[in-house]
Design an enzyme around this catalytic site. Structure first.
Site, PDB file in Angstrom:
ATOM      1  CB  SER A 128      -2.889   1.081   0.788  1.00 54.14           C
ATOM      2  OG  SER A 128      -1.880   0.475   0.031  1.00 54.14           O
ATOM      3  CE1 TYR A 154       0.672   1.692   4.839  1.00 55.09           C
ATOM      4  CE2 TYR A 154       0.679   0.422   2.800  1.00 55.09           C
ATOM      5  CZ  TYR A 154       0.422   1.597   3.479  1.00 55.09           C
ATOM      6  OH  TYR A 154      -0.107   2.673   2.807  1.00 55.09           O
ATOM      7  CE  LYS A 158      -2.539   3.443   5.378  1.00 48.85           C
ATOM      8  NZ  LYS A 158      -2.933   4.827   5.662  1.00 48.85           N
TER       9      LYS A 158
END
Ligand code: UDP
Length: 346
Positions: A128, A154, A158
């Site tokens: 991401s 988050y 990643k």
């Protein structure tokens, strides 16, 4: 190719399954159905009964992963299975680490042992642009060389999994079993399959375009802009919205072109930034409807402005987006929501 698609019943994963099947590949989708849907799996199974199967299991179920790979002698993994909301990750970071790291590491171990210890040949990981956080000056548009300092749990999951994959690829190289590793750092994925079969059906829905479409449809009383005091031209966050089918095209190109032993990261985004207000204007134009918009405070974890420098992916994978007009992106989403007002159930 013979491909394991983790998170195959989700929004992006299901579009990947469809594209791979259309291209003639064999696909096994694996999904816990925690947020994915059985309906797209049934639709694809009906269209491609010989080359498609679905395994209802979590990526943290090592035995299920290993038998999916061994059972169909799969050589490639496209790993989409993850929880993926920035705001939610701030609220419950442990859950994000458990899923996106803990379960994913278990999956990686199972992949490594599969095929009599040869493992799979290729891994394409859904990373991401959230791994970049707020890029320093001079790094917007964002190149792959931008320092990675995520602003949310988050984004950190990643980034950590990128590092884990790099370590794994190094081990494979040393063991004389070279892996082709690609990490695709997505910008904001949007829109739906243009043939109308697959769509975007999230519960809860938090993504800007579907939320605005739900507001335009009267399915929610209105919506909020999260932050209007950012240092951007209109005060709202800027993002790069890439059409889901173009995103999947980048995966197919990576699978075809990244050779064994290579470890590559590519950004996937069209190279143009749109503010939240510009997206809402596009939704108004496409739907012909106005809706209630309130201005509220910033959402925790949001980066200010992120859009891609697509030079590397253009040069090395020959990728460029087919859909570059934001109204077209929005209209593919709008058509699906028109036909499926309550998601796949309708
Ligand atoms: N956003 C917003 N209102 C909403 C949903 C999103 O203002 O109801 C903003 C959000 O703060 C971000 C942008 O829209 O700046 C894109 O958010 P989204 O959740 O779609 O994707 P993300 O950038 O988090 O991956």
């Amino acid at each position: 190719m013979r491909v394991l698609v983790t998170g195959g019943a989700g929004y992006i994963g299901s579009h990947a399954c469809q594209r791979l099947l259309r291209d003639g590949h064999t696909v096994v989708a694996l999904d816990s159905l925690y947020r994915g849907h059985r309906e797209p799996m049934d639709l694809l199974a009906a269209q491609f009964p010989e080359r498609f199967s679905f395994v209802h299991a979590d990526i943290g179920d090592a035995q299920a992963v290993r038998s999916a790979v061994d059972g169909a002698d799969l050589d490639t993994v496209m790993h989409f299975g993850a929880v993926a909301y920035v705001g939610e990750s701030v609220e419950d970071p442990i859950w994000y680490y458990r899923n996106n790291i803990g379960s994913a590491v278990t999956m990686l171990g199972a992949l490594d042992q599969a095929r009599d210890g040869r493992g799979v040949d290729r891994i394409i990981f859904s990373s991401s642009c959230a791994t970049y956080g707020d890029p320093p000056e001079g790094m917007i548009p964002v190149p792959e060389t931008c320092p990675q300092h995520p602003t949310s749990p988050y984004g950190r999951t990643k980034l950590h999994f990128e590092h884990i994959l790099l370590d794994y690829a190094e081990m494979r190289a040393r063991a004389g079993r070279p892996l082709a590793l690609t990490m695709l750092r997505y910008f904001n994925v949007a829109g739906c399959d243009r043939s109308g079969l697959l769509g975007e059906d999230h519960t809860p829905e938090t993504h800007l375009i579907p939320v605005a479409i739900q507001a335009a449809r009267g399915k929610r009383p209105g919506m909020s802009i999260f932050g209007t005091d950012y240092p951007t031209p209109d005060g709202t966050c800027v993002r790069d919205y890439v059409h889901v089918e173009d995103l999947i095209d980048a995966h197919v190109r990576a699978a075809e072109r990244v050779p064994p032993g290579a470890r590559e990261a590519f950004n996937v985004g069209i190279g143009e930034g749109y503010s939240v207000r510009q997206i809402l204007d596009s939704v108004r134009r496409v739907t012909g409807r106005d809706f209630e918009v309130t201005e509220s405070g910033r959402r925790a974890g949001d980066a200010i402005a992120l859009y891609n420098d697509p030079s590397k992916i253009r040069r090395e994978l020959g990728w460029s987006p087919e859909v570059t007009d934001i109204d077209e992106v929005v209209s593919t989403a709008w058509s699906w929501f028109e036909k499926h007002p309550d998601g796949y159930k309708s």
